[in-house]
Structures are given as structure tokens and as C-alpha cells.
Write a protein that holds these residues in place. Sequence first.
Motif: not given
Length: 173
Positions: A161-173
Motif C-alpha cells: 500500500a505504501a509503495a503503490e500510494a498515489p501522489c494526490l497533488r501531482s505537479p501541474a502541467p
Amino acid sequence: MDETRRDRDTEGRARNARPRDGLGRPLPYGAPGVERQPEGVVRTPEETVREAQRLLDAGMPFHAHEVFEDAWKSGPAAERELWRGLAQLAVGLTHAARGNATGGARLLRRGAAALAEFAGRRPYGIGVDDLTVWAEELAGRVAAGQSADGGGAARAETVDAAAEAPCLRSPAP
């Protein structure tokens, strides 16, 4: 404690008091567990995202789901699908980490679908498009790795679960 009696909170509502592990699975009474998320906490969207990300990064998606659920229930109607979709992604990751391939893939896809109305936007800096791609990709991997156990239920190798955790705030394009 008599384990045949239902646990109740201070208002008399059914509330399981058993300790839980990091993936929300109940442990035996008296076993050490992780601290549970309090229910009904009203947070700002910023606080919600920050706390949920902390829990996801710690490998505790079940607990992140509870944070999103509070936002879903207490936030404005126009944002309910956002928070509901994020809660479903967290529960999907929980199921995948527990080895439930069918439930994990289904909830990851359901969460991605709930976020569809926010596509192309970044509410509160949340990278909705990147989360949708992450959820669909993980759902595909989880579903592809499933195998039927003796009872016919789809089981898979668990994901970290920790390794697969998504980043909720990915960098803006």
C-alpha cells in the motif's frame, strides 16, 4: 470483554471497538493496533488532502478513506463526488493490499469514474487526471494478477500500500 455483545459508542450507536491494523482489518480485543481516525471531523480541503496523503504514504489507505469520507459527508454538494471518488480510490487500494483483487479493481475503477466530472481540473491542487490514470493502471495490474482461490473468490498477491500510494497533488502541467 464479551465478544458476542455489540460495541456501542457514547450515543449508543453500533461501533466496533476492536483494534485495527494499518489496513483497517480488525484485530483481537487487547491486541495493539494503530490509532483509528476519529469520525465526523470537519477539515478544510487543504487539511483533508494533507492528512490523507500522510496516511497513504504510511501505507494506511483504509484510514485515508475515512478522512476522505468526512470531507464527502461534510463538504459542499458540488464537491461530494470528488471526495467520494477519492475515498473509493483509497478503499480500492486497501482491498488490493489485502489481496482482494476483484474488490480492489472494482473500487479503483469506480473511484476513477466518480472523478470523471473533475477531469482537466485540479481542485485544491489534486491531480485528478493523474489519479485516474494511476487507478486504472493499478486496477488492471491487480485484476491481471488475480487467481481463484479454493472458494472461487478472486485473490491476488497483495500490493504494498505504501509503495503503490498515489501522489494526490501531482505537479501541474
